[in-house]
Design an enzyme around this catalytic site. Structure first.
Site, short mmCIF file in Angstrom:
data_model
loop_
_atom_site.label_atom_id
_atom_site.label_comp_id
_atom_site.label_asym_id
_atom_site.label_seq_id
_atom_site.Cartn_x
_atom_site.Cartn_y
_atom_site.Cartn_z
N GLU A 105 0.86 -1.18 0.00
CA GLU A 105 0.00 0.00 0.00
C GLU A 105 0.89 1.23 0.00
O GLU A 105 1.97 1.24 0.60
CB GLU A 105 -0.91 0.02 1.24
N CYS B 280 -6.53 1.16 2.75
CA CYS B 280 -7.50 2.25 2.80
C CYS B 280 -7.38 3.20 1.61
O CYS B 280 -8.35 3.90 1.30
CB CYS B 280 -7.36 3.01 4.11
N ASN C 86 -11.92 -3.12 0.22
CA ASN C 86 -10.81 -3.40 1.13
C ASN C 86 -11.34 -3.91 2.47
O ASN C 86 -11.72 -5.05 2.59
CB ASN C 86 -9.94 -2.14 1.31
N GLU C 87 -11.38 -3.05 3.43
CA GLU C 87 -11.71 -3.48 4.79
C GLU C 87 -13.13 -3.03 5.13
O GLU C 87 -13.37 -2.32 6.09
CB GLU C 87 -10.70 -2.81 5.73
O1 AHR Z 1 -2.29 -1.53 6.89
C1 AHR Z 1 -2.75 -0.26 7.27
C2 AHR Z 1 -4.25 -0.14 7.15
O2 AHR Z 1 -4.86 -0.99 8.06
C3 AHR Z 1 -4.84 -0.56 5.83
O3 AHR Z 1 -4.81 0.46 4.89
C4 AHR Z 1 -6.25 -0.89 6.19
O4 AHR Z 1 -6.79 -1.88 5.36
C5 AHR Z 1 -6.17 -1.30 7.63
O5 AHR Z 1 -7.08 -0.59 8.39
#
Ligand code: AHR
Length: 654
Positions: free
Chosen positions: A49, A243, A374-375
């Site tokens: 990332e 993110c 993603n999350e």
């Molecule tokens: O790894 C850091 C962040 O942690 C990532 O962007 C996200 O997916 C998670 O909250």
């Protein structure tokens, strides 16, 4: 839920109290003749990332920050150079730019009384090395006069490292280039561009790259950083986040189609890590997309990792705005996913396959997996995932979809996601966990009881936190690395249900990080590998093909030893991984049931340290590193002494 426990759950660990003197040696039995589940060749991977200056200021080797003057403060990163005798003006303009996607440029006007211009500070300084070449380039337009452009590199102490003059510019935008050879190595160099003589020029896209990039690709990636990835032999690479895929609001989401083609066509975007943490503000953090989707796929090719792109699913970050794209407006997002699969795999005769071929890669990238969101969490995610899944599976039934289970490994959001995604017959569910080392030890058996018939697990983000999640005090210390190793033995024993795993985050710049811990730390010249990195490497480079049942007998308490074993069929080796987190060395009898050991030998790789708080630093990068030795095996069983605070890999020749 299937509660019938597999045989390898017998690998229960037991804790040895420090007060107990000289306990009898426990026995680890590996059932080498009972290979079980096949291990996914892509089991151990990496997650990239653009956080902590991971891409801009990191992997992407561009040394000039804000090369196109497109930051909201167009001169951020730049300083006017105007010696006392100089008479000049510097202005930021937008009229008749060389590229409409990057409209701002700088006009320098000098009376010629002394050199006048500007200097770039790089990403917390430019790292340059004596004996290496650096390619300068810029878009230049002569407006008036016949001035000379003087391009110079200065060291952090102000010493001139090299200087080149360029002249004879056209009245139209034109790319000019020169090569600089710094006479010294410097971690804090800066680039200076001066107008010498009377004149007026427009400048844009001022760039400086080392020639020594990964595979010597012009405008490419930092070779030393890519090498650290290649050395992990990752089975997959998840990209581009995290993110940043979501964006704090939807207009800041990652859009892969905008990251292709000439770099000047790629529009700069706010990086959501810029102002995410008040305690770690990074106001100069933007995404240039010099490392775009084509480069990500190319990187996967280079390092033998299966690509796993993650796409926005119509949801902005739920820790930020939680902005949603209405379900009825989701089609462009879904179309992006369909087009991405065609871009990666389609024949050059297809619309998007043709674009890939035109970028220099007519062969497909063999995309097999795609992440939807993603999350994310909540019903709104399930609703959007269902739309994506229906459209993608209808056209590409073989593409495995990765779906989200939220930010925690066991809360209500997680439970909702699992139950709904199970109903939707999801392929792989992405679990995330940032927690104390204790959590990782306590969860070494987490997957023993997972339902074997439902979706598979992708442990897509995890890292042990020495303090607490997002604390600036978190350290990549041995304690965390050992906890992660213990946890990974649990993943490996359950490789039938846990199909992939990756640590997070991957990279951090020592001077511009937002999040710690991180697997690999870099400054402008050096890389530093953490104990956690070596744990990843011990697992990924000793993956094996099939899980072998392991039993540990003779332990007094739970959690003193953790073990897993695999068969490496082509190599004819049994690979045993043992974690001894305790403060005492332990003699352990090792038995390989079903194979004769007498006369065999083992390669032993050990990662250990004197203190749980041990870390590697730039000054002392080799404090916690793996050490190799050989073990001769005379009899049917062997006793090995596992050092305190250690992870050990034994590769035993059958
Ligand atoms: O790894 C850091 C962040 O942690 C990532 O962007 C996200 O997916 C998670 O909250």
């Amino acid at each position: 839920m299937n509660l019938k426990l597999p045989l390898f759950i017998l690998a229960t660990a037991t804790f040895l109290s420090a007060a107990v003197a000289a306990p009898a040696a426990p026995t680890i039995t590996v059932h080498a003749d009972q290979p079980g589940a096949k291990i996914n060749p892509a089991m151990w991977g990496i997650f990239f990332e653009d956080i902590n200056f991971g891409a801009d200021g990191g992997l992407y080797a561009e040394l000039v920050k804000n090369r196109g003057f497109e930051f909201p403060e167009p001169l951020m990163g730049w300083t006017k150079i105007s010696p006392s005798k100089a008479q000049g003006e510097m202005s930021v303009r937008e009229d008749v730019p060389f590229n409409a996607h990057n409209p701002h440029y700088v006009r320098l006007q000098s009376a010629g009384t002394a050199p006048f211009g500007l200097s770039n500070e790089g990403f917390r300084g430019m790292g340059v090395r004596q004996g290496e070449a650096y390619d300068f380039s810029a878009q230049v337009r002569a407006v008036d006069g016949a001035a000379i452009l003087r391009v110079q590199l200065f060291g952090g102490d102000g010493a001139l490292l090299d200087s080149v003059d360029l002249k004879n510019f056209s009245g139209d935008w034109q790319k000019v280039a020169a090569t600089l050879h710094p006479k010294d190595t410097d971690a804090k160099a800066r680039l200076v561009v001066l107008l010498e003589g009377k004149g007026m020029v427009d400048l844009d896209f001022i760039s400086l790259f080392p020639e020594n990039t990964w595979k010597h690709r012009p405008g490419g990636l930092r070779a030393d950083m890519v090498q650290t990835l290649a050395d992990l032999h990752p089975g997959f690479m998840r990209f581009p986040g995290g993110c940043i895929v979501e964006g704090s609001v939807l207009k800041y989401r990652y859009q892969w189609k905008k990251t292709l083609g000439p770099v000047a066509d790629r529009e700069l975007l706010f990086n959501r890590w810029n102002n995410e943490f008040l305690h770690r503000p990074t106001p100069d953090y933007y995404q240039s997309f010099g490392l775009g989707f084509f480069e990500f796929f190319q990187l996967c090719d280079d390092i033998g990792a299966q690509p796993l792109p993650i796409l926005n699913c119509g949801m902005a970050c739920q820790f930020n705005s939680s902005e949603l794209c209405a379900i009825e407006d989701l089609q462009p997002y879904i179309q992006d996913a369909l087009d991405l699969i065609e871009f990666a795999n389609g024949a050059p005769s297809t619309v998007w396959g043709a674009k890939r071929a035109a970028l220099g890669h007519p062969a497909p990238f063999n995309l097999k997996m795609l992440g939807v969101g993603n999350e994310q969490w909540g019903q709104q995610y399930i609703d959007r995932y269902a739309k994506f899944a229906a459209a993608i599976k209808a056209k590409y039934p073989d593409v495995q979809l990765v779906s989200a289970a939220g930010p925690e490994p066991a809360d209500d959001r997680f439970k909702l996601a699992w139950s709904k995604l199970r109903e939707l017959h999801a392929d792989l569910i992405d679990e995330h966990c940032y927690a104390k080392p204790e959590w990782f030890y306590a969860n070494t058996h987490r997957y023993d009881s997972y339902d074997r018939t439902g979706p598979k697990v992708f442990m897509g983000e995890y890292a042990a936190q020495s303090d607490y999640t997002v604390s600036v005090k978190n350290r990549n210390n041995l304690e965390c690395a050992l906890a992660e190793a213990a946890y990974l033995t649990g993943l490996e024993r359950n490789a039938d249900v846990v199909r992939m795993a990756s640590y997070a985050p991957l990279f951090a710049n020592t001077e511009a990080w937002q999040w710690t811990p991180d697997l690999i730390w870099v400054d402008s010249l050096n890389v530093k590998l953490t104990p956690n990195y070596y744990v990843q490497q011990l697992f990924s480079c000793n993956r094996g093909d099939a899980v072998l049942p392991v039993a540990i007998a003779g332990l007094e308490n739970a959690s003193s030893l953790y073990a897993s074993a695999v068969l490496d069929d082509p190599a004819g080796e049994v690979i045993l991984k043992v974690v001894n987190p305790g403060s005492a060395a332990r003699d352990v009898n090792i038995k390989l049931a079903g194979v004769s050991l007498a006369g065999s030998s083992a390669k032993v790789i050990t990662l250990s340290g004197g203190n749980l708080s041990d870390v590697n630093t730039m000054g002392q990068p080799g404090k916690v590193v793996p050490v190799e030795s050989n073990l001769g095996i005379a009899n049917a069983a062997v006793t090995h002494n596992f050092p305190p605070r250690s992870v050990t890999v034994l590769r035993v020749k059958k």
